[in-house]
Design a protein around this motif. Structure first.
Motif, PDB file in Angstrom:
ATOM      1  N   ALA A 130       0.804  -1.195  -0.052  1.00 53.46           N
ATOM      2  CA  ALA A 130      -0.128   0.150  -0.010  1.00 53.46           C
ATOM      3  C   ALA A 130       0.893   1.087   0.009  1.00 53.46           C
ATOM      4  CB  ALA A 130      -1.000  -0.051   1.031  1.00 53.46           C
ATOM      5  N   PRO A 131       1.828   1.350   0.830  1.00 54.17           N
ATOM      6  CA  PRO A 131       2.948   2.544   0.875  1.00 54.17           C
ATOM      7  C   PRO A 131       3.299   2.926  -0.443  1.00 54.17           C
ATOM      8  CG  PRO A 131       3.240   1.422   2.663  1.00 54.17           C
ATOM      9  CD  PRO A 131       2.436   0.570   1.869  1.00 54.17           C
ATOM     10  N   GLN A 132       4.029   2.056  -1.140  1.00 57.53           N
ATOM     11  CA  GLN A 132       4.694   2.202  -2.523  1.00 57.53           C
ATOM     12  C   GLN A 132       3.601   2.407  -3.605  1.00 57.53           C
ATOM     13  OE1 GLN A 132       6.444  -1.669  -2.433  1.00 57.53           O
ATOM     14  NE2 GLN A 132       5.967  -2.220  -4.322  1.00 57.53           N
ATOM     15  N   GLY A 183      -2.513   5.143   3.025  1.00 58.42           N
ATOM     16  CA  GLY A 183      -2.410   3.594   2.654  1.00 58.42           C
ATOM     17  C   GLY A 183      -2.902   2.604   3.424  1.00 58.42           C
ATOM     18  N   GLY A 184      -3.730   1.899   3.298  1.00 56.49           N
ATOM     19  CA  GLY A 184      -4.429   0.781   3.721  1.00 56.49           C
ATOM     20  C   GLY A 184      -5.316   1.170   5.078  1.00 56.49           C
ATOM     21  N   THR A 185      -5.829   2.299   5.122  1.00 56.52           N
ATOM     22  CA  THR A 185      -6.553   2.721   6.089  1.00 56.52           C
ATOM     23  C   THR A 185      -8.042   2.951   5.942  1.00 56.52           C
ATOM     24  OG1 THR A 185      -4.690   4.079   7.162  1.00 56.52           O
ATOM     25  CG2 THR A 185      -6.791   4.662   7.875  1.00 56.52           C
ATOM     26  N   ILE A 186      -8.402   3.283   4.802  1.00 60.28           N
ATOM     27  CA  ILE A 186      -9.764   3.444   4.242  1.00 60.28           C
ATOM     28  C   ILE A 186     -10.154   1.875   3.934  1.00 60.28           C
ATOM     29  CG2 ILE A 186     -11.459   4.435   2.558  1.00 60.28           C
ATOM     30  CD1 ILE A 186      -9.575   6.697   2.707  1.00 60.28           C
ATOM     31  N   VAL A 187     -10.840   1.185   4.819  1.00 60.52           N
ATOM     32  CA  VAL A 187     -11.387  -0.117   4.798  1.00 60.52           C
ATOM     33  C   VAL A 187     -12.170  -0.461   5.791  1.00 60.52           C
ATOM     34  CG1 VAL A 187      -9.489  -1.030   6.273  1.00 60.52           C
ATOM     35  CG2 VAL A 187     -10.421  -2.618   4.613  1.00 60.52           C
ATOM     36  N   TYR A 188     -13.100  -1.245   5.548  1.00 62.19           N
ATOM     37  CA  TYR A 188     -14.163  -1.535   6.683  1.00 62.19           C
ATOM     38  C   TYR A 188     -13.446  -2.268   7.940  1.00 62.19           C
ATOM     39  CZ  TYR A 188     -13.709  -6.778   5.378  1.00 62.19           C
ATOM     40  OH  TYR A 188     -13.508  -7.773   4.981  1.00 62.19           O
ATOM     41  N   PHE A 215      -6.522  13.525  -3.291  1.00 56.99           N
ATOM     42  CA  PHE A 215      -6.752  12.764  -2.262  1.00 56.99           C
ATOM     43  C   PHE A 215      -6.536  11.325  -2.774  1.00 56.99           C
ATOM     44  CE2 PHE A 215      -9.834  10.031   0.482  1.00 56.99           C
ATOM     45  CZ  PHE A 215      -8.769  10.044   1.720  1.00 56.99           C
ATOM     46  N   ILE A 216      -5.128  10.609  -2.280  1.00 57.08           N
ATOM     47  CA  ILE A 216      -4.782   9.295  -3.183  1.00 57.08           C
ATOM     48  C   ILE A 216      -4.987   8.356  -2.010  1.00 57.08           C
ATOM     49  CG2 ILE A 216      -3.021   8.047  -4.075  1.00 57.08           C
ATOM     50  CD1 ILE A 216      -2.090  11.100  -5.103  1.00 57.08           C
ATOM     51  N   PHE A 217      -5.485   7.210  -2.127  1.00 55.51           N
ATOM     52  CA  PHE A 217      -5.770   5.993  -1.056  1.00 55.51           C
ATOM     53  C   PHE A 217      -5.804   4.634  -1.843  1.00 55.51           C
ATOM     54  CE2 PHE A 217      -9.883   7.771  -2.365  1.00 55.51           C
ATOM     55  CZ  PHE A 217     -10.984   6.955  -2.450  1.00 55.51           C
ATOM     56  N   THR A 218      -5.747   3.859  -0.808  1.00 51.32           N
ATOM     57  CA  THR A 218      -6.002   2.162  -1.525  1.00 51.32           C
ATOM     58  C   THR A 218      -7.294   1.937  -0.683  1.00 51.32           C
ATOM     59  OG1 THR A 218      -4.728   1.500   0.606  1.00 51.32           O
ATOM     60  CG2 THR A 218      -3.422   1.685  -1.545  1.00 51.32           C
ATOM     61  N   LEU A 263      -2.181  -5.941  -3.434  1.00 53.70           N
ATOM     62  CA  LEU A 263      -1.949  -5.291  -2.395  1.00 53.70           C
ATOM     63  C   LEU A 263      -0.891  -6.120  -1.596  1.00 53.70           C
ATOM     64  CD1 LEU A 263      -2.644  -3.119  -0.188  1.00 53.70           C
ATOM     65  CD2 LEU A 263      -4.585  -4.584   0.473  1.00 53.70           C
ATOM     66  N   TYR A 264      -1.009  -7.452  -1.470  1.00 51.14           N
ATOM     67  CA  TYR A 264      -0.007  -8.192  -0.925  1.00 51.14           C
ATOM     68  C   TYR A 264       0.701  -9.146  -1.888  1.00 51.14           C
ATOM     69  CZ  TYR A 264      -2.304  -7.169   3.877  1.00 51.14           C
ATOM     70  OH  TYR A 264      -2.505  -6.251   4.862  1.00 51.14           O
ATOM     71  N   THR A 265       1.803  -9.499  -1.976  1.00 51.38           N
ATOM     72  CA  THR A 265       2.457 -10.493  -2.659  1.00 51.38           C
ATOM     73  C   THR A 265       2.095 -12.020  -2.117  1.00 51.38           C
ATOM     74  OG1 THR A 265       4.759 -10.169  -1.623  1.00 51.38           O
ATOM     75  CG2 THR A 265       4.146  -9.122  -3.537  1.00 51.38           C
ATOM     76  N   ASP A 266       2.128 -11.934  -0.773  1.00 52.31           N
ATOM     77  CA  ASP A 266       1.703 -13.143   0.173  1.00 52.31           C
ATOM     78  C   ASP A 266       0.690 -12.950   1.176  1.00 52.31           C
ATOM     79  OD1 ASP A 266       2.176 -15.858   0.733  1.00 52.31           O
ATOM     80  OD2 ASP A 266       3.782 -15.478   2.318  1.00 52.31           O
ATOM     81  N   PRO A 267      -0.515 -12.899   0.767  1.00 46.77           N
ATOM     82  CA  PRO A 267      -1.532 -12.522   1.740  1.00 46.77           C
ATOM     83  C   PRO A 267      -1.770 -13.567   2.713  1.00 46.77           C
ATOM     84  CG  PRO A 267      -2.593 -12.956  -0.438  1.00 46.77           C
ATOM     85  CD  PRO A 267      -1.163 -13.067  -0.733  1.00 46.77           C
TER      86      PRO A 267
END
Length: 225
Positions: free
Chosen positions: A44-46, A139-144, A165-168, A203-207
């Protein structure tokens, strides 16, 4: 309290309270980067910084970009976005996070001018002036389970008209039942912001769970506060 792993993210759901989220991140702070980035390939940060760099290169989207622009890292965590931006020459960056322990870790990196401990919600953050920032990255904060759709009005308030405003948004949170899609449309119809770009990314290479693998990387241009 013993350290948690990102298994704790699974426990956050649409009914989770701010206090539950705060407790999770407070207990996670010391191990956060190792667990998320090294163990699970968290991006998310990158992704946010990539979208930021792309947007500010366009005079049509963001005219007059300079290294002294004022940036808010919302949901800053341990400061990974701030660290990346400073390496690119940006120095006017503030951090916002619900967890003081996370901000304590971020402080060690010496990349932020201010550290603001507050949740992203529908409650006004008094430490932030209306239209104070040129750009907010989130990054990664706007989520249920964390920042609910009602937080988006406050997020827009922080950014000046013409700013970004840029977000994931994790892909599973994009399901209409969680309310984000409806809120996005509501704010656009109200003339609060305009969509610049939205794309599905890894979002994750290895979730730790497959449903968390992807996210939407989203850029909005703020029109009015």
């Amino acid at each position: 309290m013993k350290p948690v792993t990102n298994r704790g993210i699974v426990e956050l759901n649409p009914s989770s309270t701010e206090e539950e989220a705060k407790e999770l991140y407070d207990s996670w702070a010391e191990n956060y980067e190792v667990d998320l980035v090294e163990n699970h390939g968290y991006k998310a940060p990158q992704l946010c910084v990539e979208a930021f760099n792309k947007a500010i290169q366009s005079e049509e989207i963001f005219p007059g970009a300079d290294k002294n622009m004022k940036i808010l890292d919302a949901g800053a965590g341990t400061g990974m976005i701030g660290e990346m931006l400073v390496k690119q020459g940006y120095t006017n960056i503030d951090a916002l996070d619900i967890s003081q322990n996370m901000l304590n870790e971020a402080k060690k990196k010496n990349v932020y001018k201010r550290l603001i401990c507050a949740p992203l919600s529908d409650v006004r953050i008094e430490q932030i002036q209306t239209a104070e920032y040129d750009v907010t990255l989130c990054g990664g904060t706007i989520v249920y389970g964390q920042a609910k759709p009602v937080a988006l009005d406050e997020c827009i308030r922080h950014v000046r008209p013409g700013g970004l405003f840029i977000f994931t948004l994790r892909a599973d949170s994009f399901d209409p039942k969680y309310g984000y899609c409806t809120k996005f449309d509501e704010l656009e119809k109200a003339g609060k912001w305009r969509l610049v770009n939205r794309e599905l990314r890894e979002l994750y290479t290895d979730p730790h769970e497959e449903r968390f693998r992807d996210c939407y990387l989203i850029t909005y241009k703020v029109i009015q506060n």
